[in-house]
Design an enzyme around this catalytic site. Structure first.
Site: not given
Length: 613
Positions: A204, A408
């Site tokens: 991330k 996401s």
């Protein structure tokens, strides 16, 4: 007593007369301006005439999008896509509809691809257009591409043509894919700005620019594999279309120089030698070639042709089929934000309202959610997913069709669908979560500014002018960790996988659609048409229509939009010759606007930072 008005009364009368006079002036200007435009519109013959044997000119100027953003009517008129200045937006669905109609239209004998002003468009959208062009060629009608210069996007589409024309002074620029960004840690250190990062997921990397001065090894590894995967799809398609080897598309500097020397330094000749293009032709030479191919127009000196916009207006007048059973299509495009957002963006409330509209419409038997989003607010993403669940509970199948990216938060709103499609180059996954708080206590202290006071609790004293205590940071991190656990638990439940299996492919990593299929994150590779057919099949429909469910304009908005649309053709064209400084400022303002829009009430975001390839 004098009958003469008092001084104050006279002053107010003068003010009122001025205001009233200005009001009348504005109204008269608006009325007579509108009347003039109406007279012009009525006096001009707008009937589109298509000569037999005409070429359909796909003048793709601007960006190809799933859904147009809502703009001010005056801005829309001043920046009409008809100006071919690259500032407009073109609906992907309109392009596909035009190509498929032209394939069956006996008046259309060929397609000309004019992509001189085509701006950045995801490869998955270009592939959908390419598939439509392939269907057109299957009818035996030729496709010609023409340009002064071909960039990577333009050349991908041009490769579907039977003949590629290039200006003798032009070039073909194929560079491959890259992923570079700016890193700010040293700058933040110098400014004494503290970036407090909270995240779960090795890959991330959205927050890396604030905590590093370079890309982490994990991010480099993931980005390299992703870029190679996407480029392999690009190269395979183009090399197959052009019947050349994939390694001939991007040459290293030494080989490029060797080929350039063979062409005596002429880029266009090199493109011919490499079999990237078929013909070198000026605009005049191309005009003459097309006259030989489709014939000369009845009026003027050009070849017989009809533009994308004129042909679209012609086929849009055809009556719709009146079928009760409908597959509703809802587009979720852009960053996921909270509340009500205009068309062309995703709002937790506004997108949920569209899903509810489909749920309560008896004619809608199934729904296709077209997702083209890198994510955004975790709260808004869950709002939308809850409406997807409500649709399923109501007995209406939900099929997701992923566009250029659905990562996401874009994957969160997709995960609970009955079936998920993606294209081979869709960017998806990025299953991770992060939060970030920047504080300026050290910056202010260096300027002699200090913050002090009292509060009834630690929470009441939180401020960007103060630092975060270790206890507060631990609480925030725990919330982020819980959010990540919820994310992988959701994926595990909906995709019938174990938590360990999901965690191993999550960690915020982005995958291509082709890889996502192997990992079990999607069900099948396919486009929007495949998704609509699947939704109809799951609903048991044989005869059905499809309908885009979108925000409705008010009568006033429709009136203004139509009025300015009619006048747009008579307004001067806008200019796109912006300076480098203006372009940089525009880029920075876009970044600032994007992050200012992040308004999750819990400060948690499901956002893919790698989805701008």
């Amino acid at each position: 007593m004098s009958a003469k008005p008092s001084l104050i009364k006279r002053i107010f009368q003068l003010i009122w007369k001025s205001i009233n006079g200005f009001r009348k002036l504005v109204l008269n200007l608006f009325f007579f301006g509108f009347l003039a435009m109406l007279i012009v519109a009525v006096s001009v013959d707008n009937d589109v005439q298509v000569e037999s044997g005409s070429a359909l000119v796909l003048d793709l100027a601007g960006s190809v999008v799933e859904q147009k953003r809502q703009v001010d009517p005056i801005e829309a008129a001043m920046k009409s896509s008809k100006n071919n200045d690259g500032s407009g937006e073109i609906l992907l669905a309109d392009i596909l509809n035009v190509i498929d109609n032209a394939a069956a239209d006996e008046r259309i004998s060929a397609i000309v691809l004019d992509m001189g002003h085509l701006r950045w468009t995801g490869i998955s959208k270009l592939q959908s257009i390419g598939d439509a062009l392939t269907r057109f060629k299957a009818t035996g009608k030729p496709i010609m591409a023409t340009a002064n210069w071909y960039g990577q996007n333009q050349y991908f589409l041009a490769s579907f043509a039977d003949t590629i024309y290039l200006n003798p002074q032009g070039s073909v620029e194929l560079n491959g894919l890259s992923r570079y960004r700016q890193y700010y840690k040293s700058a933040l250190d110098k400014l004494k700005i503290n970036a407090h990062i909270f995240r779960v997921g090795t890959f991330k990397s959205a927050v890396e620019p604030y905590i590093r001065d370079d890309m982490s090894p994990a991010a480099k590894k993931a980005n390299t594999e992703l870029l190679n995967d996407i480029w392999a799809s690009y190269a395979a398609t183009v090399s197959s279309n052009r019947n050349i080897k994939p390694e001939q598309l991007v040459l290293d500097a030494e080989d490029y120089l060797r080929e350039l020397d063979k062409a005596d330094g002429k880029s266009a000749d090199m493109a011919i030698n490499m079999h990237w293009v078929d013909e070198l032709a000026s605009a005049e030479a191309f005009r003459l070639d097309m006259i030989d191919t489709v014939g000369k127009a009845a009026e003027g000196n050009s070849y017989k042709q009809v533009s994308l916009y004129d042909y679209q207006s012609l086929i849009s007048t055809q009556p719709d089929l009146f079928i009760d059973d409908t597959v509703g299509i809802i587009v979720a495009k852009g960053t996921i934000l909270n509340g009500n957002q205009p068309a062309g963006q995703i709002g937790g409330e506004s997108t949920s309202q569209l899903l509810r509209k489909a749920r309560f419409d008896d004619k809608v038997k199934a729904v296709v959610l077209r997702v083209d989003s890198p994510g955004g607010s975790a709260f808004a993403s869950e709002q939308i997913r809850q409406e997807v669940l409500a649709l399923k509970t109501a007995g209406k199948p939900v099929v997701v069709s992923m566009g250029s990216y659905a990562a996401s938060g874009g994957y969160w709103i997709s995960a609970s669908a009955d079936y998920i499609y993606a294209t081979p180059t869709t960017l998806t996954g990025s299953i991770g979560i992060f939060g970030m708080i920047t504080t300026f206590e050290d910056s202010l202290s260096s300027l002699g500014i200090h913050t002090d006071g009292v509060a009834t609790s630690q929470w009441a004293g939180i401020s960007v002018a103060k630092g975060l205590t270790p206890e507060i940071k631990s609480v925030i991190q725990r919330h982020i960790e819980r959010g990540y656990h919820d994310f992988i638990s959701l994926v595990a439940k909906e995709r019938d996988m174990s938590l360990e299996d999901v965690d191993s492919i999550a960690q915020g990593r982005v995958w291509s659609g082709r890889k996502a299929l192997k990992l079990g994150l999607i069900d099948e590779l396919g486009d929007l048409d495949n998704a609509v057919a699947k939704a109809a099949e799951m609903a048991g429909l044989e005869d059905f229509d499809s309908q885009i469910i979108e925000q409705e304009l008010s009568p006033q908005e429709m009136f203004i939009q139509e009025m300015f649309a009619s006048a747009a053709a008579y307004l001067p064209q806008s200019s796109m010759d912006n300076s480098i400084i203006e372009q940089v400022l525009t880029q920075w303002s876009g970044v600032i606007e994007e992050f200012n829009g992040f308004d999750d009430p819990n400060g948690m975001y499901l956002f893919c930072d790698n989805c701008t390839l």
